[in-house]
Design a protein around this motif. Structure first.
Motif, PDB file in Angstrom:
ATOM      1  N   GLN A  48       8.696  26.708  53.029  1.00 48.49           N
ATOM      2  CA  GLN A  48       8.623  28.103  52.611  1.00 48.49           C
ATOM      3  C   GLN A  48       7.309  28.729  53.024  1.00 48.49           C
ATOM      4  O   GLN A  48       7.245  29.908  53.409  1.00 48.49           O
ATOM      5  CB  GLN A  48       8.819  28.223  51.111  1.00 48.49           C
ATOM      6  CG  GLN A  48       8.918  29.665  50.604  1.00 48.49           C
ATOM      7  CD  GLN A  48      10.108  30.400  51.200  1.00 48.49           C
ATOM      8  OE1 GLN A  48      11.198  29.826  51.275  1.00 48.49           O
ATOM      9  NE2 GLN A  48       9.898  31.650  51.628  1.00 48.49           N
TER      10      GLN A  48
ATOM     11  N   ASP B  96       6.961  32.018  55.299  1.00 50.05           N
ATOM     12  CA  ASP B  96       6.164  33.187  54.898  1.00 50.05           C
ATOM     13  C   ASP B  96       5.079  33.497  55.923  1.00 50.05           C
ATOM     14  O   ASP B  96       4.816  34.666  56.239  1.00 50.05           O
ATOM     15  CB  ASP B  96       5.549  32.918  53.523  1.00 50.05           C
ATOM     16  CG  ASP B  96       6.606  32.824  52.423  1.00 50.05           C
ATOM     17  OD1 ASP B  96       7.736  33.324  52.660  1.00 50.05           O
ATOM     18  OD2 ASP B  96       6.307  32.260  51.357  1.00 50.05           O
TER      19      ASP B  96
ATOM     20  N   GLN C 225      12.578  42.976  54.854  1.00 49.64           N
ATOM     21  CA  GLN C 225      11.998  41.782  54.227  1.00 49.64           C
ATOM     22  C   GLN C 225      12.120  40.618  55.190  1.00 49.64           C
ATOM     23  O   GLN C 225      12.922  40.631  56.112  1.00 49.64           O
ATOM     24  CB  GLN C 225      12.706  41.453  52.919  1.00 49.64           C
ATOM     25  CG  GLN C 225      14.186  41.091  53.087  1.00 49.64           C
ATOM     26  CD  GLN C 225      14.860  40.725  51.795  1.00 49.64           C
ATOM     27  OE1 GLN C 225      14.273  40.842  50.720  1.00 49.64           O
ATOM     28  NE2 GLN C 225      16.103  40.243  51.864  1.00 49.64           N
TER      29      GLN C 225
ATOM     30  N   SER D 222      11.954  36.673  54.116  1.00 49.85           N
ATOM     31  CA  SER D 222      11.670  35.632  53.135  1.00 49.85           C
ATOM     32  C   SER D 222      12.452  34.349  53.381  1.00 49.85           C
ATOM     33  O   SER D 222      12.206  33.338  52.738  1.00 49.85           O
ATOM     34  CB  SER D 222      11.990  36.138  51.728  1.00 49.85           C
ATOM     35  OG  SER D 222      13.358  36.540  51.651  1.00 49.85           O
TER      36      SER D 222
END
Length: 444
Positions: free
Chosen positions: A52, A56, A168, A170
């Motif tokens: 993650q 990011d 976005q 993510s």
């Protein structure tokens, strides 16, 4: 006292039994399983967390790249449109006319003169014309295709620039999408940049060819015109050199000196053409304009001398005509004065004759008289009448008749006078006719 014997083998056996799960107690096994589970969970959680983290991180980098690309696309579009404006704007650059219609197939035809002049000025003197033509064909500009390609690249870049930024990022899918978008935009940006450079280079090459052709043609024309003007000036100067009367006229002399100076100055102008660069070609064009201006100065000075010579000659012709007219007028006045002197009085003339005779003899008499109210008077003797009768005449319009007797009167008449008539002072004394007071008097 002897120390107790150390048994290493027993210690190794006890350690091995502790590490063997078979020998573990239930409590030990529970504790070991919990520790192992904790380690597994910790490792899995750490891997998930790192993944993650990388998502990011890359999302952030791609979002920044997307924003930077928008700025770069905007600038690239402006540069491309500026390059396009060189040939399609309201005020296109010099020597770009016809670029957007040019094509590689006919570019050699459109720029043959420019290429030949380029080869003449900058190529090796030993280079053949065919070599120069081959170089021209190799450098042919396909302006139409380049213009179309650049416009396509501009349209594509505008679409990329107008694309909205991802809302976005993510997940891995979000990252993949934005990476594909930035990669496509970068390709379009690089293509636009390359197309702009190719287009600009082609325009500059076209401008050089066109300017070179113009410089060569303009200079050749200017040189020919200047040579003709110099010859005309020399011919006109020679006219004055050969005529001392012209040299003595102040107006002609001033025009002569002016032409002489202008003609001498015209030999100092530069007629060299260099077209290695566009700036040199433009400079050569300006040189040709300078030569043309000097030609105009020579022609103007030559015309001024022609006008001065013509004015001098016209004045001489007018002077001679005036002198001739004056002489004719004087001669006419003198002739009129003589005629007026001759006919200023009233003249009369009469003649008559009588004839009488006895036997074989005869007598003839004629009288005549002339009187005038003018400046003088005289009486001319009348000619003798023929024998055999008597005749009385009043000039040619009088009356005649014959009789046996006759009389004669006059200041100077006499019988049997001479047949010659005195026509007056300054007139011929002999046969002939004279007109007086509208009447003709003749003497045989």
């Amino acid at each position: 006292m002897t120390p107790p014997q150390h048994n290493d083998q027993n210690e190794r056996t006890v350690a091995s039994a502790r590490l063997n799960p078979v020998t573990w107690t239930r409590r030990t096994k529970f504790i070991a399983g919990g520790a192992a589970l904790a380690l597994v969970l910790a490792g899995t959680g750490g891997g998930i967390a790192y993944h993650q983290y990388t998502i990011d991180r890359d999302c952030k980098a791609q979002t920044a790249l997307f924003s930077d690309q928008k700025t770069e696309l905007t600038k690239a579009i402006e540069d491309a449109e500026a390059a396009l404006a060189l040939v399609e704007g309201d005020t296109p650059a010099d020597h770009t006319k016809g670029f957007t219609e040019s094509a590689a197939a006919n570019a050699d035809t459109d720029t043959t003169d420019a290429a030949q002049s380029d080869a003449t000025q900058s190529a090796d003197p030993t280079e053949s014309p065919s070599t120069a033509t081959e170089d021209t064909d190799a450098d042919a500009v396909d302006g139409a295709a380049l213009t179309a390609d650049l416009k396509t690249a501009i349209d594509t870049a505008k679409q990329d620039s107008a694309a909205a930024s991802p809302q976005q990022c993510s997940t891995g899918d979000d990252l993949d999408a934005i990476e594909a978008l930035t990669t496509s935009r970068q390709a379009d940006l690089d293509k636009l940049t390359a197309q702009t450079k190719s287009f600009t280079d082609a325009v500059e090459a076209y401008r050089l060819q066109t300017a070179s052709a113009e410089a060569t043609f303009s200079m050749e024309t200017a040189k020919a015109d200047l040579a003709a003007a110099q010859k005309a000036a020399a011919d006109q100067l020679a006219v004055v050199d050969a005529d001392t009367a012209l040299q003595g006229d102040a107006t002609v002399k001033a025009a002569y000196d002016g032409l002489k100076k202008t003609e001498n100055d015209s030999h100092s102008v530069s007629t060299t053409v260099t077209v290695s660069t566009y700036e040199e070609a433009v400079s050569s064009i300006e040189k040709a304009k300078t030569v043309a201006a000097k030609t105009d100065e020579v022609n103007a000075a030559t015309q001024a001398l022609k006008d001065a010579i013509k004015a001098y000659q016209d004045a001489k012709v007018a002077e001679e005509a005036a002198a001739q007219a004056a002489a004719q007028a004087q001669a006419q006045a003198q002739a009129q004065s003589r005629n007026t002197t001759r006919g200023s009085g009233t003249n009369s003339y009469s003649s008559g004759s009588s004839r009488s005779g006895s036997g074989s003899g005869s007598t003839t008499s004629r009288s005549g008289s002339r009187s005038g109210s003018g400046s003088g008077s005289y009486t001319a003797p009348a000619p003798a009448a023929p024998s055999g009768g008597s005749v009385s005449r009043d000039n040619r319009g009088g009356s005649s008749g014959g009789s046996g007797s006759g009389s004669s009167s006059g200041s100077s008449g006499s019988s049997g006078s001479s047949s010659r008539i005195d026509l007056g002072p300054g007139q011929p004394d002999g046969p002939g006719c004279v007109t007086m007071e509208g009447k003709e008097y003749c003497k045989p």
